[in-house]
Design a protein around this motif. Structure first.
Motif, PDB file in Angstrom:
ATOM      1  N   LYS A 161       0.844  -1.190   0.000  1.00 17.07           N
ATOM      2  CA  LYS A 161       0.000   0.000   0.000  1.00 17.07           C
ATOM      3  C   LYS A 161       0.879   1.239   0.000  1.00 17.07           C
ATOM      4  O   LYS A 161       1.911   1.273   0.684  1.00 17.07           O
ATOM      5  N   VAL A 162       0.479   2.250  -0.762  1.00 17.17           N
ATOM      6  CA  VAL A 162       1.266   3.476  -0.890  1.00 17.17           C
ATOM      7  C   VAL A 162       0.633   4.570  -0.036  1.00 17.17           C
ATOM      8  O   VAL A 162      -0.566   4.859  -0.166  1.00 17.17           O
ATOM      9  N   TYR A 163       1.434   5.161   0.839  1.00 17.46           N
ATOM     10  CA  TYR A 163       0.989   6.264   1.692  1.00 17.46           C
ATOM     11  C   TYR A 163       1.710   7.537   1.249  1.00 17.46           C
ATOM     12  O   TYR A 163       2.912   7.519   0.995  1.00 17.46           O
ATOM     13  N   GLU A 164       0.966   8.635   1.163  1.00 15.45           N
ATOM     14  CA  GLU A 164       1.540   9.916   0.768  1.00 15.45           C
ATOM     15  C   GLU A 164       1.750  10.796   1.999  1.00 15.45           C
ATOM     16  O   GLU A 164       0.856  10.924   2.836  1.00 15.45           O
ATOM     17  N   LEU A 165       2.933  11.411   2.074  1.00 17.25           N
ATOM     18  CA  LEU A 165       3.287  12.291   3.183  1.00 17.25           C
ATOM     19  C   LEU A 165       3.807  13.608   2.627  1.00 17.25           C
ATOM     20  O   LEU A 165       4.625  13.628   1.695  1.00 17.25           O
ATOM     21  N   CYS A 166       3.342  14.686   3.217  1.00 14.37           N
ATOM     22  CA  CYS A 166       3.785  16.018   2.812  1.00 14.37           C
ATOM     23  C   CYS A 166       4.931  16.459   3.722  1.00 14.37           C
ATOM     24  O   CYS A 166       4.849  16.320   4.949  1.00 14.37           O
ATOM     25  N   VAL A 167       5.991  16.979   3.127  1.00 11.83           N
ATOM     26  CA  VAL A 167       7.137  17.493   3.889  1.00 11.83           C
ATOM     27  C   VAL A 167       6.796  18.925   4.323  1.00 11.83           C
ATOM     28  O   VAL A 167       6.858  19.866   3.532  1.00 11.83           O
TER      29      VAL A 167
END
Length: 300
Positions: A161-167
């Motif tokens: 599963k791909v999780y997106e994180l904002c820097v």
């Protein structure tokens, strides 16, 4: 006569600045490259390595990628120099940050970035909190990255599963190198996350159930259940009214609940010990509780 050696004046590093056509890693010839898709490095052509060597740039090789159409920028490292001439291959998440399409043009420029000391991430979905140890998963994923840029949205793959994180933040600058560094990592609450409301537990007194209430009422002949009368017709002091409540039977474990209804469950939360009831009859009869008198008269 003076003789000067070739290395007396070392060559100063010169910047690398070239424009390439950009493609996603899925367009790379050969087998699927998940190591490139899940990281923060790109694949460049062999001619770029020759040019970088002549320019004597600083190591590690870090680059600034710029989309001239939208003026979007990010930073990355290089993994291999095996791309077709004139092309570079980027991970899909990096192309999305730069708002690039297949066969667009991108400017690649060599840069030198400070070593990172702090970074803060915000998951774009509350599902990221379902991971047992999200910090360890992120640190393991960042091993395939060379640098971070504030404002980028990186992709972390875990358990298919791909999780997106904002820097959200990086220190000491907006773009940092994370190769062989000791960096502190923090998380912000995920987008759309709401804290669960704590449900107040009902008071213990409201959940008290006397097991004697579950006992079936006695049926048939019960000994000494009648009412006694005096011969002189007077009312007995220890007599009880017919309307007085009958004492509850003593609860015995093992006796089933005959009033049980199918599909219901009944839990006994608290059981009062027998004899602990505070409601006792004040006028309860006690034998020999009167006051005694002596037949002899006391002498004055």
């Amino acid at each position: 006569m003076f003789q000067f050696g070739f290395n007396m004046f070392p060559e100063m590093p010169r910047p690398f600045n070239t424009t390439y056509r950009v493609f996603s890693v899925a367009m790379l010839p050969g087998n699927e490259r998940q190591d490139v898709e899940n990281g923060g490095k790109i694949i460049m052509p062999p001619s770029a390595l020759e040019q970088l060597t002549r320019l004597n740039i600083n190591y590690p090789m870090l680059f600034k990628l710029t989309n001239k159409k939208t003026n979007r920028k990010t930073h990355c490292g290089v993994l291999e120099f095996v791309a077709d001439e004139g092309n570079v291959y980027l991970p899909l998440w990096m192309m999305n940050n730069l708002v690039l399409e297949e066969n667009d043009f991108i400017q690649v420029e060599s840069v030198s970035l400070p070593v990172g000391t702090f970074s803060k991430f915000q998951p774009l979905s509350p599902d990221f909190l379902d991971i047992t140890n999200p910090k360890a998963v992120l640190e393991n994923c960042l091993r395939t990255f060379a640098c971070l840029t504030t404002g980028d949205v990186i992709a972390v793959k875990y358990n298919q599963k791909v999780y997106e994180l904002c820097v959200l933040e990086t220190k000491p600058s907006d773009a940092i190198s994370i190769i062989e560094c000791d960096m502190n990592v923090e998380f912000a609450p995920p987008v759309g996350y709401q804290e669960k409301e704590q449900v107040k537990k009902p008071a213990e007194e409201d959940m008290v159930v006397d097991p004697a209430d579950l006992m079936p009422e006695p049926s048939g002949f019960v000994a000494f259940r009648g009412q006694g009368n005096r011969l002189d017709g007077k009312k007995r002091k220890d007599s009880t009214s017919l309307d007085a409540p009958q004492p509850k039977p003593v609860y015995i474990r093992g006796i089933p609940d005959y009033d049980y209804q199918i599909g219901t469950l009944r839990f006994i939360r608290c059981v009062e010990k027998p004899g602990s009831s505070k409601d006792k009859d004040i006028d309860e009869f006690k034998a020999f509780s009167g006051t005694g008198f002596s037949l002899k008269k006391s002498r004055d």
